[in-house]
Design an enzyme around this catalytic site. Structure first.
Site, PDB file in Angstrom:
ATOM      1  N   ASP A 112      34.093  18.496   6.892  1.00  0.00           N
ATOM      2  CA  ASP A 112      33.545  19.588   6.072  1.00  0.00           C
ATOM      3  C   ASP A 112      33.714  20.940   6.756  1.00  0.00           C
ATOM      4  O   ASP A 112      33.497  21.073   7.966  1.00  0.00           O
ATOM      5  CB  ASP A 112      32.041  19.383   5.847  1.00  0.00           C
ATOM      6  CG  ASP A 112      31.773  18.226   4.903  1.00  0.00           C
ATOM      7  OD1 ASP A 112      32.721  17.480   4.572  1.00  0.00           O
ATOM      8  OD2 ASP A 112      30.605  18.073   4.502  1.00  0.00           O
TER       9      ASP A 112
ATOM     10  N   TRP B 127      37.900  12.765   4.317  1.00  0.00           N
ATOM     11  CA  TRP B 127      37.906  13.721   5.441  1.00  0.00           C
ATOM     12  C   TRP B 127      39.148  13.610   6.343  1.00  0.00           C
ATOM     13  O   TRP B 127      39.100  14.007   7.499  1.00  0.00           O
ATOM     14  CB  TRP B 127      36.615  13.581   6.266  1.00  0.00           C
ATOM     15  CG  TRP B 127      35.408  13.350   5.418  1.00  0.00           C
ATOM     16  CD1 TRP B 127      34.828  14.262   4.584  1.00  0.00           C
ATOM     17  CD2 TRP B 127      34.664  12.128   5.286  1.00  0.00           C
ATOM     18  NE1 TRP B 127      33.760  13.673   3.940  1.00  0.00           N
ATOM     19  CE2 TRP B 127      33.632  12.370   4.360  1.00  0.00           C
ATOM     20  CE3 TRP B 127      34.774  10.862   5.872  1.00  0.00           C
ATOM     21  CZ2 TRP B 127      32.716  11.392   3.987  1.00  0.00           C
ATOM     22  CZ3 TRP B 127      33.860   9.894   5.511  1.00  0.00           C
ATOM     23  CH2 TRP B 127      32.849  10.155   4.581  1.00  0.00           C
ATOM     24  N   GLY B 128      40.223  13.019   5.813  1.00  0.00           N
ATOM     25  CA  GLY B 128      41.459  12.954   6.592  1.00  0.00           C
ATOM     26  C   GLY B 128      41.448  11.925   7.699  1.00  0.00           C
ATOM     27  O   GLY B 128      42.358  11.875   8.526  1.00  0.00           O
TER      28      GLY B 128
ATOM     29  N   ASP C  77      33.997  10.567  -2.811  1.00  0.00           N
ATOM     30  CA  ASP C  77      33.669  10.688  -1.388  1.00  0.00           C
ATOM     31  C   ASP C  77      33.723   9.312  -0.707  1.00  0.00           C
ATOM     32  O   ASP C  77      33.943   8.284  -1.362  1.00  0.00           O
ATOM     33  CB  ASP C  77      32.263  11.305  -1.281  1.00  0.00           C
ATOM     34  CG  ASP C  77      32.133  12.240  -0.091  1.00  0.00           C
ATOM     35  OD1 ASP C  77      32.861  12.060   0.892  1.00  0.00           O
ATOM     36  OD2 ASP C  77      31.278  13.147  -0.151  1.00  0.00           O
TER      37      ASP C  77
END
Ligand code: GAL
Length: 499
Positions: free
Chosen positions: A279, A257-258, A221
């Site tokens: 998300d 998360w792009g 993450d």
């Protein structure tokens, strides 16, 4: 509008081989590959020409991959009282893993902080018993909150002694005993999103510990880490390099998360798939984080997906129906004001669940369910177990569906498949029903092709046209196959096991 969805019983009927046709493994590393086969039991599985060092043990290929790169081609034959199926499986020994999108489960959407060793082991058993493992759902991924309060001596990572009393290695052992695989979670900073210890600066120590525990996948993450793309790339590279040399085949999932266009760089630092969006939440229409907007963005990135390197529009919501601990509320931080209660989502309708799973399959996304198997409805389980949807996702050509031109407001996705046929989905992402008719010629497909409706299983013959009456938010999906086409192949057995 009623949904016409065929029921599939993974333990009835003729054998069907669902195992991926191309399996990547690093040289000299452990192989654990449950051969995913559905059909009535008893079932006999034979395999020819396994790579040296790998044997068939109770339906699971186990051993150590050859130390030199190369391709070994096995023929899997499955036989039961109603018939025989054969398929060729390539073992591709080299640097590339996840030659088809990873299939499995992740703890986050449903259990959030409440993950534990017993949750994971119970989910693994339920995947074996419900047939999901025989469809190919093999990765059981522990997300955030598995950690002890701090690292142990020498910086070695340790698990929470209350929720993982025997450590992560014991969980891996239990999962591997079923022929399944275990994933774990960390973060490219000093803390994870849930404020547990992160991996930055400990990449080698962590990769070695993961290898010792028997970890097969890492989701990494990006909370608490610097914004700059160059820094993100270096931090992911550090972990990617550590995993590549840890002595195990560990699939690497990039989760920033792009925000920094990871589709342009994540594969070059070892990533096997990368999140393309924020998300997901248990809503179809929620702006940015609902199924519709996530799909809309992810479908524009088709040219970046390829074997070993996939776009990841986040986990599946199938089975949650508004009850996931982390997906049924917007976190207060994201809600429109602190004084407002966090919004609660009802979850997807049946129609929306079909759209969600069809699109994720067509987009060659990892299919990571994240539901509670003890409460999942028969409807949702039947969706996840649809063998055609899994086969489209796992097709060895490894092409993400491209969006075709068509009537305004309709999403037409076309996915070429290895056997020369195409999967086509028609989605009406807005409200109100809609009748659709698309000639195969408009999609560049042969009008003499035969058409099968994927969800109902109906053989529609050769009408030359795709017809659907779509409910609002609904999807129809078809296999379009040139006529006179043959599928599978076969040869004589060598290793055998019974199920
Ligand atoms: C988010 C991530 C989620 C989940 C969560 C855990 O950043 O996108 O999928 O892993 O962190 O805290």
């Amino acid at each position: 509008m009623s949904l016409d969805i065929a029921t599939f019983d993974p333990f009835a009927g003729a054998p069907r081989i669902n195992t991926p046709r191309r399996i990547g493994v690093r040289p000299g590393t452990e192989v654990i590959q449950h051969l995913a086969v559905t059909g009535a039991r008893p079932l006999t599985i034979d395999v020819t020409d396994l790579p040296p060092g790998v044997r068939l043990d109770d339906g699971v290929c186990r051993g150590t991959a050859p130390s030199q790169p190369g391709v070994w081609q096995s023929v899997v034959t499955a036989t039961n009282a109603t018939g025989t199926a054969t398929a060729t499986v390539d073992w591709v020994v080299g640097d590339l893993l996840a030659l088809t999108p990873p299939l499995g489960w992740n703890s986050w959407n449903v259990f959030a902080k409440e993950v534990s060793a017993s949750v994971i082991v119970e989910v693994a058993h339920s995947f074996a018993e419900s047939g999901l493992a025989d469809l190919g759902y093999h990765y059981l991924n522990i997300d955030d909150h598995w950690h002890a309060e701090r690292r142990g001596p020498g910086g070695v990572p340790e698990a929470n002694p209350h929720t993982f009393p025997d450590g992560v290695g014991a969980v891996a052992e239990a999962v591997h005993a079923l022929g399944l695989k275990l994933g774990i979670y960390s973060d490219a900073a000093h803390l994870t999103c849930g404020k547990c210890f992160g991996g930055h600066g400990y990449e080698r120590v962590d990769a070695e510990a993961y290898a010792e525990w028997g970890i097969d996948l890492l989701k990494y993450d990006y909370c608490h880490a610097p914004k700059a793309k160059a820094v993100a790339r270096e931090r992911y590279r550090a972990m990617g390099d550590a995993l590549a040399s840890c002595g195990r085949s560990v699939v690497f999932s990039v989760c920033e998360w792009g925000l920094r266009r990871p589709w342009t760089w994540a594969a070059s630092v070892g990533g096997n798939y990368w999140r393309t969006t924020p998300d997901i939440f248990d809503s179809f229409g929620l702006p940015t984080s609902g199924v519709r907007d996530i799909a809309r963005h992810n479908m524009t990135l088709d040219r970046f997906a390829r074997p070993g390197a996939w776009n990841d529009p986040d986990m599946l919501l199938i089975g949650n129906r508004g009850n996931g601990l982390s997906t049924s509320h917007l976190r207060p931080l994201l809600a429109l004001g602190k004084e407002r209660p966090a919004q609660r989502f009802k979850g997807l309708s049946d129609v929306e669940a079909v759209t969600h799973l069809t699109m994720w399959s067509m987009m060659a996304s990892p299919l990571l369910a994240s539901h509670d198997p003890t409460t999942v409805s028969d409807f949702d389980l039947n969706l996840l177990r649809n063998p055609e949807i899994v086969a489209i996702n796992q097709d060895p050509l490894g092409v993400q569906a491209r969006r075709a031109r068509g009537p305004i407001g309709l999403w037409i996705l076309v996915k070429p498949l290895a056997d020369g046929s195409h999967a086509v989905s028609l989605t009406h992402p807005w409200l109100g029903s809609r009748k659709v008719e698309i000639r195969l010629g408009e999609l560049g497909l042969d009008e003499a092709s035969s058409i099968v409706d994927i969800w109902s299983g109906a053989d529609l013959g050769q009408p030359g046209v795709l017809r659907a009456k779509l409910a609002g938010h609904g999807t129809a999906a078809f296999i379009v196959r040139p006529t006179g086409q043959d599928h599978e192949d076969g040869s004589g057995p060598a290793a055998r096991s019974e199920r």
